[in-house]
Scaffold this motif. Structure first.
Motif, PDB file in Angstrom:
ATOM      1  N   ALA A 173       0.810  -1.218   0.000  1.00 35.30           N
ATOM      2  CA  ALA A 173       0.000   0.000   0.000  1.00 35.30           C
ATOM      3  C   ALA A 173       0.846   1.271   0.000  1.00 35.30           C
ATOM      4  O   ALA A 173       1.826   1.387   0.729  1.00 35.30           O
ATOM      5  N   LYS A 174       0.456   2.213  -0.843  1.00 33.43           N
ATOM      6  CA  LYS A 174       1.056   3.545  -0.874  1.00 33.43           C
ATOM      7  C   LYS A 174       0.251   4.529  -0.032  1.00 33.43           C
ATOM      8  O   LYS A 174       0.630   5.680   0.105  1.00 33.43           O
ATOM      9  N   GLY A 175      -0.881   4.093   0.491  1.00 30.99           N
ATOM     10  CA  GLY A 175      -1.769   4.973   1.235  1.00 30.99           C
ATOM     11  C   GLY A 175      -3.203   4.666   0.872  1.00 30.99           C
ATOM     12  O   GLY A 175      -3.498   3.695   0.166  1.00 30.99           O
ATOM     13  N   VAL A 176      -4.105   5.505   1.341  1.00 34.80           N
ATOM     14  CA  VAL A 176      -5.533   5.311   1.084  1.00 34.80           C
ATOM     15  C   VAL A 176      -6.095   6.585   0.480  1.00 34.80           C
ATOM     16  O   VAL A 176      -5.672   7.694   0.824  1.00 34.80           O
ATOM     17  N   VAL A 177      -7.045   6.422  -0.448  1.00 36.23           N
ATOM     18  CA  VAL A 177      -7.659   7.549  -1.143  1.00 36.23           C
ATOM     19  C   VAL A 177      -9.170   7.476  -0.966  1.00 36.23           C
ATOM     20  O   VAL A 177      -9.791   6.430  -1.239  1.00 36.23           O
ATOM     21  N   LEU A 178      -9.765   8.574  -0.527  1.00 37.86           N
ATOM     22  CA  LEU A 178     -11.211   8.699  -0.398  1.00 37.86           C
ATOM     23  C   LEU A 178     -11.751   9.413  -1.629  1.00 37.86           C
ATOM     24  O   LEU A 178     -11.263  10.488  -1.997  1.00 37.86           O
ATOM     25  N   LEU A 179     -12.764   8.844  -2.279  1.00 35.41           N
ATOM     26  CA  LEU A 179     -13.357   9.420  -3.477  1.00 35.41           C
ATOM     27  C   LEU A 179     -14.686  10.077  -3.121  1.00 35.41           C
ATOM     28  O   LEU A 179     -15.571   9.430  -2.548  1.00 35.41           O
ATOM     29  N   VAL A 180     -14.834  11.355  -3.467  1.00 35.40           N
ATOM     30  CA  VAL A 180     -15.997  12.170  -3.084  1.00 35.40           C
ATOM     31  C   VAL A 180     -16.707  12.628  -4.347  1.00 35.40           C
ATOM     32  O   VAL A 180     -16.173  13.441  -5.111  1.00 35.40           O
ATOM     33  N   HIS A 181     -17.908  12.138  -4.565  1.00 32.27           N
ATOM     34  CA  HIS A 181     -18.606  12.370  -5.834  1.00 32.27           C
ATOM     35  C   HIS A 181     -19.324  13.717  -5.869  1.00 32.27           C
ATOM     36  O   HIS A 181     -19.470  14.414  -4.859  1.00 32.27           O
TER      37      HIS A 181
ATOM     38  N   GLY B 181      -1.160   0.336  -5.863  1.00 36.38           N
ATOM     39  CA  GLY B 181      -0.800   0.253  -4.454  1.00 36.38           C
ATOM     40  C   GLY B 181      -1.567   1.105  -3.479  1.00 36.38           C
ATOM     41  O   GLY B 181      -1.172   1.199  -2.308  1.00 36.38           O
ATOM     42  N   PHE B 182      -2.644   1.731  -3.902  1.00 35.91           N
ATOM     43  CA  PHE B 182      -3.470   2.503  -2.978  1.00 35.91           C
ATOM     44  C   PHE B 182      -4.692   1.682  -2.550  1.00 35.91           C
ATOM     45  O   PHE B 182      -5.253   0.929  -3.352  1.00 35.91           O
ATOM     46  N   ASP B 183      -5.105   1.842  -1.308  1.00 33.27           N
ATOM     47  CA  ASP B 183      -6.432   1.412  -0.893  1.00 33.27           C
ATOM     48  C   ASP B 183      -7.404   2.547  -1.208  1.00 33.27           C
ATOM     49  O   ASP B 183      -7.020   3.725  -1.218  1.00 33.27           O
ATOM     50  N   VAL B 184      -8.671   2.206  -1.457  1.00 36.93           N
ATOM     51  CA  VAL B 184      -9.654   3.200  -1.898  1.00 36.93           C
ATOM     52  C   VAL B 184     -10.956   3.009  -1.130  1.00 36.93           C
ATOM     53  O   VAL B 184     -11.403   1.878  -0.911  1.00 36.93           O
ATOM     54  N   VAL B 185     -11.559   4.122  -0.724  1.00 37.42           N
ATOM     55  CA  VAL B 185     -12.875   4.130  -0.083  1.00 37.42           C
ATOM     56  C   VAL B 185     -13.802   5.021  -0.904  1.00 37.42           C
ATOM     57  O   VAL B 185     -13.433   6.149  -1.266  1.00 37.42           O
ATOM     58  N   ARG B 186     -14.990   4.504  -1.229  1.00 37.30           N
ATOM     59  CA  ARG B 186     -16.023   5.287  -1.911  1.00 37.30           C
ATOM     60  C   ARG B 186     -17.285   5.283  -1.061  1.00 37.30           C
ATOM     61  O   ARG B 186     -17.527   4.367  -0.289  1.00 37.30           O
ATOM     62  N   PHE B 187     -18.110   6.314  -1.212  1.00 40.74           N
ATOM     63  CA  PHE B 187     -19.391   6.385  -0.509  1.00 40.74           C
ATOM     64  C   PHE B 187     -20.335   7.270  -1.303  1.00 40.74           C
ATOM     65  O   PHE B 187     -19.901   8.053  -2.157  1.00 40.74           O
ATOM     66  N   SER B 188     -21.631   7.158  -1.026  1.00 43.26           N
ATOM     67  CA  SER B 188     -22.636   8.048  -1.613  1.00 43.26           C
ATOM     68  C   SER B 188     -23.167   8.993  -0.549  1.00 43.26           C
ATOM     69  O   SER B 188     -23.517   8.563   0.560  1.00 43.26           O
TER      70      SER B 188
END
Length: 243
Positions: free
Chosen positions: A6-14, A38-45
């Motif tokens: 992992a290079k880190g985590v990214v949050l995606l904001v729509h 290599g990133f972890d990713v979190v998405r949400f609505s």
């Protein structure tokens, strides 16, 4: 989850009117690219979007700030440490307004065609999309019925519209020092490219990647892929090499 260390985590904001997939699935493809490198990713609505609870006309900037805070708390509970955010269009509003408290944990920020000026996007629109959706006839409809319909499909209520006069995301962005990338099409008919370009020039540690000829949301698969590549390349380039 990342397929390599992992290079880190990214949050995606729509953005508004869409959901955690972001339009035609750009966030799905972005997440695939990020996890592959290599990133972890979190998405949400956000509330009132996708499968989240709430109503469209109940969407507010304050509510989206609360939803973002909840998403960050979830992320930090699962992936301790610092993180990055990619925020698209109206998703930039809650993200940028939250920078004073986000800054302690936020490593990098990417904004896709961001709404940085609420007045010129919604209250006194000077681009075609804003004039169509927030012009005199639509504002009369909002006054008379309590709701106007954006793009013929999304119900925007009085409270959100009234908030547009009270928040200044551009000022909050310029006050921040988190390293940032803006990716914006230079033919955007909904959100001002010129405001993004001026913000990038006025703010240290800020890069601008122009998607030439693109309207809002990156209006072809080729331009979407270009925006995704610019984002992934920049985030990878920002990662400190292992000692």
């Amino acid at each position: 989850m990342a397929s390599v260390p992992a290079k880190g985590v990214v949050l995606l904001v729509h953005g508004i009117t869409v959901d955690m997939d972001e339009g035609g699935g750009m966030f799905v493809r972005l997440a695939e690219r990020l996890t592959a490198v290599g990133f972890d990713v979190v998405r949400f609505s956000f509330r009132g979007h996708g499968n989240s609870g709430g109503t469209q006309r109940g969407v507010t900037i304050a509510g989206e700030c609360l939803d973002l805070e909840a998403a960050v708390q979830f992320l930090q509970g699962r992936f301790p440490g610092r993180f990055s955010i990619v925020a698209a269009s109206f998703g930039a509003v809650s993200t940028v307004l939250s920078l004073p408290w986000l800054a302690d944990g936020l490593d990098r920020l990417v904004l896709w065609n961001p709404v940085l000026d609420l007045r010129h996007t919604f209250l006194e629109p000077d681009l075609a999309w804003g004039e169509e959706n927030f012009g005199a006839s639509q504002r009369k409809l909002l006054h008379d019925t309590g709701v106007l319909v954006v793009d013929g499909e999304f119900e925007l209520g009085r409270v959100l519209f009234s908030e547009f006069a009270h928040y200044d995301p551009l000022a909050r962005f310029l006050d921040s020092t988190v390293p940032s990338l803006i990716v914006h099409g230079d033919r955007d008919t909904a959100v001002s490219y010129e405001i993004s370009a001026r913000a990038a020039m006025s703010r240290p540690n800020t890069a601008l990647r122009t998607i030439a000829g693109s309207d809002h949301g990156f209006d072809s698969r080729e331009r979407e892929d270009q925006a995704i590549s610019e984002t992934v390349d920049w985030l990878v380039g920002q990662v400190a090499p292992a000692s």
